[in-house]
Design an enzyme around this catalytic site. Structure first.
Site, PDB file in Angstrom:
ATOM      1  N   ASP A  14      33.118  32.948  42.822  1.00 33.94           N
ATOM      2  CA  ASP A  14      33.862  34.051  42.412  1.00 33.94           C
ATOM      3  C   ASP A  14      34.846  33.996  41.311  1.00 33.94           C
ATOM      4  O   ASP A  14      35.438  32.581  41.119  1.00 33.94           O
ATOM      5  CB  ASP A  14      34.398  34.912  43.618  1.00 33.94           C
ATOM      6  CG  ASP A  14      33.677  35.371  44.604  1.00 33.94           C
ATOM      7  OD1 ASP A  14      32.352  35.216  44.348  1.00 33.94           O
ATOM      8  OD2 ASP A  14      33.922  35.355  45.699  1.00 33.94           O
TER       9      ASP A  14
HETATM   10  N1  URA Z   1      32.533  32.493  49.118  1.00 29.56           N
HETATM   11  C1  URA Z   1      32.996  33.584  48.509  1.00 29.56           C
HETATM   12  O1  URA Z   1      33.424  34.324  49.430  1.00 29.56           O
HETATM   13  N2  URA Z   1      33.611  33.138  47.348  1.00 29.56           N
HETATM   14  C2  URA Z   1      33.169  32.053  46.799  1.00 29.56           C
HETATM   15  O2  URA Z   1      33.670  31.995  45.217  1.00 29.56           O
HETATM   16  C3  URA Z   1      32.556  30.825  47.050  1.00 29.56           C
HETATM   17  C4  URA Z   1      32.133  31.169  48.632  1.00 29.56           C
END
Ligand code: URA
Length: 255
Positions: free
Chosen positions: A107
């Site tokens: 993310d």
């Molecule tokens: N899980 C998440 O919630 N976000 C990420 O960036 C990676 C794994």
């Protein structure tokens, strides 16, 4: 007979400069093929047979694929292009020129290990749901993570998909009460190892336990571990051992 490519493409891929820079070098007579100055960018060279020199320096053939380990900082999106946000490719040398891409997504606000490559077949293997490549995350979570949560995660939790998550390993690193001007609140530090890669998976798994992730960092993916010395925003090429280990990555089970 090896693979023949245009001289300007060969030099750009070998890192001598951008396509337009190497064209100029060629036209100015700085480039020799097998000891003879060649001024035509379109001239074909054979990767395995021809000796190409720029100002007397022998240029090796460009590797077929490149692999970078990036310490992704928050604020960058895991995409090759984005109209609004900075992309992780901006942090990798020749990211655009070689058509590199991130293997999977972190993310925008997540930090940590991200593999960047142009090896589509390897990326496909690593992302295949059947392979269950394990990924370990460090997270700060609002609330008190408990041994009961550890048990729930070990079995699988409902994150609104067709099936519950696969069994995963939750480790509680600390649970503390923080005192602020607004009052006291609990915060936990955890390490979570999962074997899938669903959208926002870690955040959704914690939500399923009634807790909110406030900071997330990926520590490892399969055999790759985020090196301590690699600062946020920095990347380095994978070592030959790391590439070999990745290629051998098979099903990694929860230990
Ligand atoms: N899980 C998440 O919630 N976000 C990420 O960036 C990676 C794994």
């Amino acid at each position: 007979m090896g693979k023949a490519v245009r001289l300007d493409k060969f030099l750009a891929d070998a890192g001598a400069g951008t396509r337009s820079e190497v064209k100029k070098m060629i036209q100015k007579g700085f480039v020799q093929v097998n000891g003879t100055v060649v001024k035509k960018p379109e001239q074909k060279v054979e990767l395995s047979a021809d000796k190409v020199e720029v100002n007397g320096k022998i240029m090796g053939a460009a590797p077929e694929f490149v692999y970078y380990l990036l310490h992704k900082p928050a604020g960058y999106v895991s995409a090759t292009e984005d109209a609004r946000d900075k992309t992780v490719l901006e942090l990798v040398p020749c990211g655009k020129r070689r058509n590199l891409f991130p293997v999977g997504r972190l993310d925008k606000d997540t930090e940590g290990l991200l593999l960047i490559t142009d090896d589509g077949a390897l990326a496909h293997e690593l992302l295949s749901p059947k392979k269950h490549v394990d990924k370990t995350y460090y997270a700060l979570v609002d609330g008190q993570v408990t041994e009961d949560d550890v048990k729930k995660i070990a079995v699988g939790v409902d994150i609104g998909e067709e099936k519950p998550t696969l069994p995963a390993k939750l480790e509680i690193l600390s649970v503390k009460e923080n005192l602020t001007n607004e009052g006291a609140f609990w915060q936990s530090e955890i390490r979570l190892t999962i074997h899938e890669g669903k959208f926002h998976q870690v955040k959704r798994m914690m939500e399923a336990l009634g807790k909110k992730v406030t900071y997330l960092k990926r520590l490892s993916m399969g055999p790759l571990v985020l090196p301590k010395e690699l600062k946020k925003g920095e990347c380095r090429p994978l070592t030959a051992e790391e590439v070999n280990a990745l290629k051998k990555t098979d099903k990694n089970l929860v230990k």
